[in-house]
Design a protein around this motif. Structure first.
Motif, mmCIF file in Angstrom:
data_model
loop_
_atom_site.group_PDB
_atom_site.id
_atom_site.type_symbol
_atom_site.label_atom_id
_atom_site.label_comp_id
_atom_site.label_asym_id
_atom_site.label_seq_id
_atom_site.Cartn_x
_atom_site.Cartn_y
_atom_site.Cartn_z
ATOM 1 N N VAL A 68 24.430 41.082 40.407
ATOM 2 C CA VAL A 68 25.675 40.395 40.057
ATOM 3 C C VAL A 68 26.700 40.643 41.156
ATOM 4 C CG1 VAL A 68 27.514 40.123 38.362
ATOM 5 C CG2 VAL A 68 25.182 40.671 37.605
ATOM 6 N N CYS A 69 27.114 39.582 41.805
ATOM 7 C CA CYS A 69 28.095 39.657 42.890
ATOM 8 C C CYS A 69 29.456 39.258 42.329
ATOM 9 C CB CYS A 69 27.691 38.722 44.030
ATOM 10 S SG CYS A 69 28.859 38.665 45.392
ATOM 11 N N GLY A 70 30.392 40.199 42.322
ATOM 12 C CA GLY A 70 31.729 39.923 41.818
ATOM 13 C C GLY A 70 32.549 39.124 42.822
ATOM 14 N N ILE A 71 33.061 37.987 42.407
ATOM 15 C CA ILE A 71 33.866 37.125 43.262
ATOM 16 C C ILE A 71 35.344 37.424 43.015
ATOM 17 C CG2 ILE A 71 34.404 34.750 43.895
ATOM 18 C CD1 ILE A 71 31.521 35.635 44.521
ATOM 19 N N ASP A 72 36.107 37.526 44.089
ATOM 20 C CA ASP A 72 37.523 37.868 43.990
ATOM 21 C C ASP A 72 38.272 36.904 43.074
ATOM 22 O OD1 ASP A 72 37.180 39.991 45.693
ATOM 23 O OD2 ASP A 72 37.865 38.914 47.478
ATOM 24 N N THR A 73 39.308 37.441 42.427
ATOM 25 C CA THR A 73 40.174 36.637 41.574
ATOM 26 C C THR A 73 41.591 36.609 42.146
ATOM 27 O OG1 THR A 73 40.728 38.564 40.203
ATOM 28 C CG2 THR A 73 38.841 37.234 39.525
ATOM 29 N N ASP A 74 42.382 35.649 41.655
ATOM 30 C CA ASP A 74 43.778 35.580 42.082
ATOM 31 C C ASP A 74 44.633 36.494 41.202
ATOM 32 O OD1 ASP A 74 44.131 34.257 39.658
ATOM 33 O OD2 ASP A 74 44.320 32.274 40.560
ATOM 34 N N GLN A 75 45.940 36.448 41.374
ATOM 35 C CA GLN A 75 46.835 37.334 40.636
ATOM 36 C C GLN A 75 46.793 37.088 39.133
ATOM 37 O OE1 GLN A 75 48.944 39.986 41.752
ATOM 38 N NE2 GLN A 75 47.462 39.763 43.418
ATOM 39 N N GLN A 76 46.356 35.906 38.727
ATOM 40 C CA GLN A 76 46.246 35.586 37.300
ATOM 41 C C GLN A 76 44.858 35.888 36.730
ATOM 42 O OE1 GLN A 76 47.938 33.216 39.490
ATOM 43 N NE2 GLN A 76 49.661 34.502 38.848
ATOM 44 N N GLY A 77 43.984 36.474 37.544
ATOM 45 C CA GLY A 77 42.658 36.840 37.060
ATOM 46 C C GLY A 77 41.643 35.724 37.072
ATOM 47 N N ARG A 78 41.905 34.642 37.818
ATOM 48 C CA ARG A 78 40.982 33.504 37.890
ATOM 49 C C ARG A 78 40.121 33.596 39.147
ATOM 50 N NH1 ARG A 78 45.920 29.326 37.413
ATOM 51 N NH2 ARG A 78 46.337 30.518 39.314
ATOM 52 N N MET A 79 38.860 33.224 39.020
ATOM 53 C CA MET A 79 37.972 33.252 40.172
ATOM 54 C C MET A 79 38.513 32.355 41.288
ATOM 55 S SD MET A 79 34.009 31.964 40.655
ATOM 56 C CE MET A 79 33.290 32.868 39.303
ATOM 57 N N CYS A 80 38.405 32.839 42.527
ATOM 58 C CA CYS A 80 38.841 32.062 43.691
ATOM 59 C C CYS A 80 37.674 31.234 44.213
ATOM 60 C CB CYS A 80 39.338 32.986 44.798
ATOM 61 S SG CYS A 80 40.795 33.947 44.348
#
Length: 487
Positions: free
Chosen positions: A197-209
């Motif tokens: 499982v590769c975690g993809i960065d999120t924005d300040q609101q916790g949404r996947m980028c």
């Protein structure tokens, strides 16, 4: 006591007694179980009986020692967890199924409602027409089933049957860094490993980028990793964040990867017109999950997985033939409900024995309709917004995580404390011990927030206001205690 004699009583007599005990419990006038734990533990910690005491005596013990010392989770003021107390009709339908249809098989009305209620939910949440579902025990198993289908599809494209022959290549799953931890567990159980499982960065609101997703996909093209699925949140458990589904789904399609949407908590949010546009792109999903035991008010133990190709589930989870099962029924014209097992749900997931969950979901929708459920979703989302508005308006409060759905993150402010995370941690523990309003906490970009999640059918504006009042009262109390200790 003879066992047969113990079972001779009528359900009406005993269920009425149990209903009175449960009604008393639902007034929440009793103290918490840990106020006098020695009393009920000593009463219950009896030696295993050789002779039974009978239904009436057991009901009496349930009413005196067990039910009053149950969980505070059904309390409307408890907003700590995304699971909550069942609605009355949910509990009654569960009882009906446990008596009249203890197994999910046969040509019964209960089994008819399995498929009907799954179809109702799919239509209610705007899923594509071709999506068909399967009930399981909750989001963890629902994610496992969906990712099992994704694994099957990925390896079948290589001419390999992973369910039969095993995994012959390292895999990769792409998920939001705020995905539910059941995704990692599903990867482990399915033989791909948690590290797949590769975690993809999120924005300040916790949404996947989406840009971060594309960068990772491009980088992995140079490796031997087999991309199995891209997993997006439709309402994360941490903050209720909804990932940009259309852009993520189009990216997954461009790379030929299965697109899975985890809506265990947040999918019913689509009923709120204020946030409906955030679900754009749901139609691109190959699989979607939702938990009726969260926002719909079902008893805990009901999740659902939807896939566009349910035959994939059959290939991913089918079991070997068992003579005691296959010979018990026939595929001929049915003259009896046990002439045919019905839709082979047991071959589409990980459960053979399973309760009749569809009747519960059917009853929930039948009781108040889509309009009633919509009202509940809108009410809960409004409660989270109300908490945020009150926090914005008070000098000692701050919104840490603005609500998208029914989750909100706030914290207490004090210029007398250097470590505000520790201050709010103490406030939270004190709130839990007082037992009036019981939220949870979470970390948002390193900041500890007091986190209410409004999903209880009985939770109203009163409980939302009481929560904010408690944060303020306890915050002042804890800050004052610190001043006194320092002085």
């Amino acid at each position: 006591m003879n066992t047969d004699k113990a079972e001779c009583g009528h359900l009406t007599e005993f269920s009425a007694q149990l209903a009175r005990q449960l009604d008393a419990y639902l007034t929440f006038q009793h103290p918490d179980a840990m106020q006098q734990p020695d009393t009920w533990r000593q009463a219950l910690a009896q030696p295993m009986p050789e002779d039974g005491i009978g239904i009436q005596a057991v009901l009496a013990e349930l009413g005196e020692w067990v039910i009053p010392n149950g969980s505070p989770i059904p309390n409307p003021g408890c907003t700590a967890f995304i699971t909550t107390g069942a609605t009355t009709i949910g509990a009654l339908a569960t009882l009906a199924g446990s008596v009249a249809a203890p197994q999910r098989l046969g040509l019964t009305a209960f089994n008819f409602l399995e498929e009907l209620s799954l179809d109702w939910m799919a239509r209610m949440f705007g899923l594509p027409e071709e999506m068909k579902g399967l009930y399981s025990s909750g989001g963890s198993v629902a994610n496992l089933v969906a990712l099992g289908a994704a694994r099957q599809a990925a390896f079948e494209a290589l001419g390999i049957d992973p369910a039969r022959d095993g995994i012959a290549r390292p895999c990769r799953l792409y998920a939001s860094a705020e995905c539910h931890h059941s995704v990692q567990r599903a990867a482990a159980v399915l033989g791909m490993g948690r590290r797949s499982v590769c975690g993809i960065d999120t924005d300040q609101q916790g949404r996947m980028c989406p840009a971060a997703l594309r960068r990772q996909l491009m980088a992995d093209q140079q490796t031997n990793l087999l991309p199995v699925a891209v997993i997006a949140n439709a309402g994360s458990t941490n903050r209720g964040a909804i990932d940009p589904l259309r852009e993520i789904g189009e990216t997954a399609a461009a790379y030929g990867i299965w697109f899975h949407v985890d809506g265990a908590y947040g999918l019913p949010g689509i009923l709120d017109p204020r946030v409906l546009p955030l679900y754009d792109g749901l139609d691109l999903a190959d699989s979607v999950i939702v938990d009726p035991h969260k926002w719909l008010g079902a008893p805990v133990g009901i999740g659902a997985t939807y896939v566009k190709d349910r035959e994939l589930l059959n290939r991913a989870f089918t079991q070997e033939a068992a003579t005691y099962l296959e010979g018990a029924c026939t595929n001929d014209v049915a003259a009896h409900s046990m002439d045919n097992l019905g839709i082979p749900y047991a071959d589409m997931g990980v459960e053979l024995s399973a309760p009749s969950r569809g009747a519960v979901v059917w009853a929930l929708i039948r009781e108040i309709g889509v309009a009633g459920l919509r009202e509940r979703i809108i009410r809960h989302n409004t409660l989270a917004r109300h908490v945020a508005e009150r926090a914005d308006a008070h000098p000692n409060l701050e919104v840490v995580s603005a609500p998208t759905l029914s989750i909100c993150g706030i914290r207490y402010l004090s210029d007398r404390w250097r470590d505000l995370n520790e201050l709010n941690r103490r406030i939270h523990r004190r709130m839990v011990q007082r037992g009036r309003a019981i939220p949870s906490t979470t970390l948002v970009n390193g900041t500890l927030a007091i986190r209410p999640c409004f999903v209880g059918a009985r939770t109203t504006l009163k409980e939302a206001d009481e929560l904010v009042d408690e944060v303020l009262a306890v915050g002042q109390e804890v800050a004052q205690m610190n001043d006194e200790a320092a002085g």
